[in-house]
Design an enzyme around this catalytic site. Structure first.
Site, PDB file in Angstrom:
ATOM      1  N   LYS A 223       0.817  -1.214   0.000  1.00  0.00           N
ATOM      2  CA  LYS A 223       0.000   0.000   0.000  1.00  0.00           C
ATOM      3  C   LYS A 223       0.852   1.266   0.000  1.00  0.00           C
ATOM      4  O   LYS A 223       2.026   1.237   0.349  1.00  0.00           O
ATOM      5  CB  LYS A 223      -0.984  -0.028   1.177  1.00  0.00           C
ATOM      6  CG  LYS A 223      -2.132  -0.998   0.900  1.00  0.00           C
ATOM      7  CD  LYS A 223      -3.182  -1.042   1.977  1.00  0.00           C
ATOM      8  CE  LYS A 223      -4.264  -2.065   1.598  1.00  0.00           C
ATOM      9  NZ  LYS A 223      -5.234  -2.278   2.685  1.00  0.00           N
ATOM     10  N   ARG A 258      -3.409 -10.060   5.346  1.00  0.00           N
ATOM     11  CA  ARG A 258      -3.833 -10.158   3.939  1.00  0.00           C
ATOM     12  C   ARG A 258      -2.685  -9.643   3.080  1.00  0.00           C
ATOM     13  O   ARG A 258      -2.335  -8.466   3.164  1.00  0.00           O
ATOM     14  CB  ARG A 258      -5.092  -9.318   3.740  1.00  0.00           C
ATOM     15  CG  ARG A 258      -5.684  -9.364   2.338  1.00  0.00           C
ATOM     16  CD  ARG A 258      -6.943  -8.504   2.247  1.00  0.00           C
ATOM     17  NE  ARG A 258      -7.521  -8.518   0.916  1.00  0.00           N
ATOM     18  CZ  ARG A 258      -7.124  -7.741  -0.079  1.00  0.00           C
ATOM     19  NH1 ARG A 258      -6.151  -6.881   0.107  1.00  0.00           N
ATOM     20  NH2 ARG A 258      -7.705  -7.824  -1.258  1.00  0.00           N
TER      21      ARG A 258
HETATM   22  C1  PT1 Z   1      -7.839  -4.654   3.371  1.00  0.00           C
HETATM   23  C2  PT1 Z   1      -8.120  -4.616   1.970  1.00  0.00           C
HETATM   24  C3  PT1 Z   1      -9.203  -5.430   1.503  1.00  0.00           C
HETATM   25  N1  PT1 Z   1      -7.418  -3.866   1.096  1.00  0.00           N
HETATM   26  C4  PT1 Z   1      -9.591  -6.180   3.677  1.00  0.00           C
HETATM   27  N2  PT1 Z   1      -9.906  -6.209   2.369  1.00  0.00           N
HETATM   28  C5  PT1 Z   1      -7.749  -3.865  -0.199  1.00  0.00           C
HETATM   29  N3  PT1 Z   1     -10.299  -6.955   4.545  1.00  0.00           N
HETATM   30  C6  PT1 Z   1      -8.816  -4.668  -0.666  1.00  0.00           C
HETATM   31  C7  PT1 Z   1      -2.977   2.235  -1.089  1.00  0.00           C
HETATM   32  O1  PT1 Z   1      -2.971   3.124  -0.229  1.00  0.00           O
HETATM   33  O2  PT1 Z   1      -6.872  -3.935   3.902  1.00  0.00           O
HETATM   34  N4  PT1 Z   1      -8.581  -5.441   4.179  1.00  0.00           N
HETATM   35  N5  PT1 Z   1      -9.517  -5.426   0.190  1.00  0.00           N
HETATM   36  C8  PT1 Z   1      -6.950  -3.002  -1.167  1.00  0.00           C
HETATM   37  N6  PT1 Z   1      -7.141  -1.626  -0.873  1.00  0.00           N
HETATM   38  C9  PT1 Z   1      -6.134  -0.664  -0.985  1.00  0.00           C
HETATM   39  C10 PT1 Z   1      -6.210   0.485  -0.194  1.00  0.00           C
HETATM   40  C11 PT1 Z   1      -5.052  -0.867  -1.812  1.00  0.00           C
HETATM   41  C12 PT1 Z   1      -5.193   1.427  -0.235  1.00  0.00           C
HETATM   42  C13 PT1 Z   1      -4.036   0.074  -1.883  1.00  0.00           C
HETATM   43  C14 PT1 Z   1      -4.074   1.236  -1.079  1.00  0.00           C
HETATM   44  O3  PT1 Z   1      -2.083   2.089  -1.931  1.00  0.00           O
END
Ligand code: PT1
Length: 286
Positions: A223, A258
């Site tokens: 992230k 995850r």
């Molecule tokens: C998470 C999650 C998810 N993250 C759960 N499910 C994502 N339970 C998708 C960035 O800042 O943490 N928990 N499902 C992906 N989401 C992101 C959010 C991906 C922020 C990248 C960023 O780069």
């Protein structure tokens, strides 16, 4: 603290930290193989992550990274259903990352074990969709606003108590529909409408979230907050610091991490386990 996560087909033992491997089902814009090619690629990825030591597969048909476009119901079903149909044959827990109640019902009917919802079942009909199932697992995640707008106006102030209370409330609302506590895990939602500082506050003070009394699932993998503190611009190159974040999260009480990089995360957790065995005066496993 519960030591298991009850899901549709499996009781997942949380005495040891578990690794949830991320499987994205998105159309490959570089090949014209279409839906069939992306299904095949995702099914192969499932088998690979299992071989790398994943405890759970998390299949998602819509990217929820900041600013990502929403995907229609028909498109999400078309992406996810054929992959879930194959994944449930692998004899390991299958989670589906979705906030749409229609997708939840469809994948639960196919035998999926867990619903992982970034909206914490706040979309109309979502709570009822999972409550109707006798035993599926559920991950309730905190998100500020929505994926399209969350980073434009992130949260303000001390987010830790806000996230803890939100997760407690959502769990309570679900339990009021008859869902057993052992089916629920909570997730602070790293990167979902929080600043870099707030994300790291959620890591530093993650134990405060355990007060809600349910296991924690956390996702730091690749992230932007990892990019911000390392200077690594390309998400794909953030493996080592992502593994570090996963290990720190487990150290602060997370039960499930995850991740994209399953093999490396499993290896890092093996080092931690070896240390703990030694602390407890047990024999090191070979
Ligand atoms: C998470 C999650 C998810 N993250 C759960 N499910 C994502 N339970 C998708 C960035 O800042 O943490 N928990 N499902 C992906 N989401 C992101 C959010 C991906 C922020 C990248 C960023 O780069």
């Amino acid at each position: 603290m519960t030591a298991v996560w009850r899901t549709a087909r499996f009781e997942i033992d949380l005495a040891q930290a578990c690794v949830m491997g991320i499987v994205n089902v998105t159309p490959d814009s570089f090949s014209d193989g279409g839906a069939h090619a992306s299904t095949e690629a995702a099914v192969r990825h499932c088998a690979q992550l299992m071989e790398e030591g994943a405890d759970i597969l998390d299949i998602g048909g819509e990217s929820t990274r900041p600013g990502s476009p929403a995907v229609s119901l028909d498109e999400e079903l078309a992406r996810v259903i054929p992959v879930v149909r194959e994944a449930v044959k692998l004899n390991m827990p299958v989670s589906v990352d979705t906030y749409k109640p229609e997708v939840m019902r469809a994948v639960l009917d196919l035998g999926a074990d867990i619903v992982n919802d970034i909206w914490a079942l706040r979309q109309p009909g979502a709570r009822e969709a999972v409550a109707a199932h006798p035993s599926c697992g559920i991950c309730l995640m905190h998100m500020h606003r929505d994926p399209q707008t969350m980073q434009a106006a992130p949260m303000e102030g001390d987010v830790v108590p806000v996230v803890r209370e939100f997760l407690s409330e959502q769990a309570h609302a679900l339990r009021a529909l008859g869902v057993a506590r052992e089916r629920i895990t909570l997730d602070p939602g790293i990167g979902f409408g929080k600043t870099v500082v707030q994300n790291f506050a959620l890591l530093a003070r993650q134990r405060e979230l355990l007060a809600a009394g349910m296991p924690l699932l956390v996702g730091w993998s690749r992230k932007s907050s990892i990019g911000a503190v390392t200077g690594i611009e390309a998400a794909i190159e953030r493996m080592a610091p992502s593994v570090a974040a996963a290990l720190l999260a487990v150290e602060r009480g997370a039960s499930i991490v995850r991740v994209h990089d399953v093999r490396e995360t499993v290896a890092a957790l093996a080092v931690r386990r070896a240390m703990i065995s030694q602390q407890q005066g047990q024999e090191l496993q070979p």
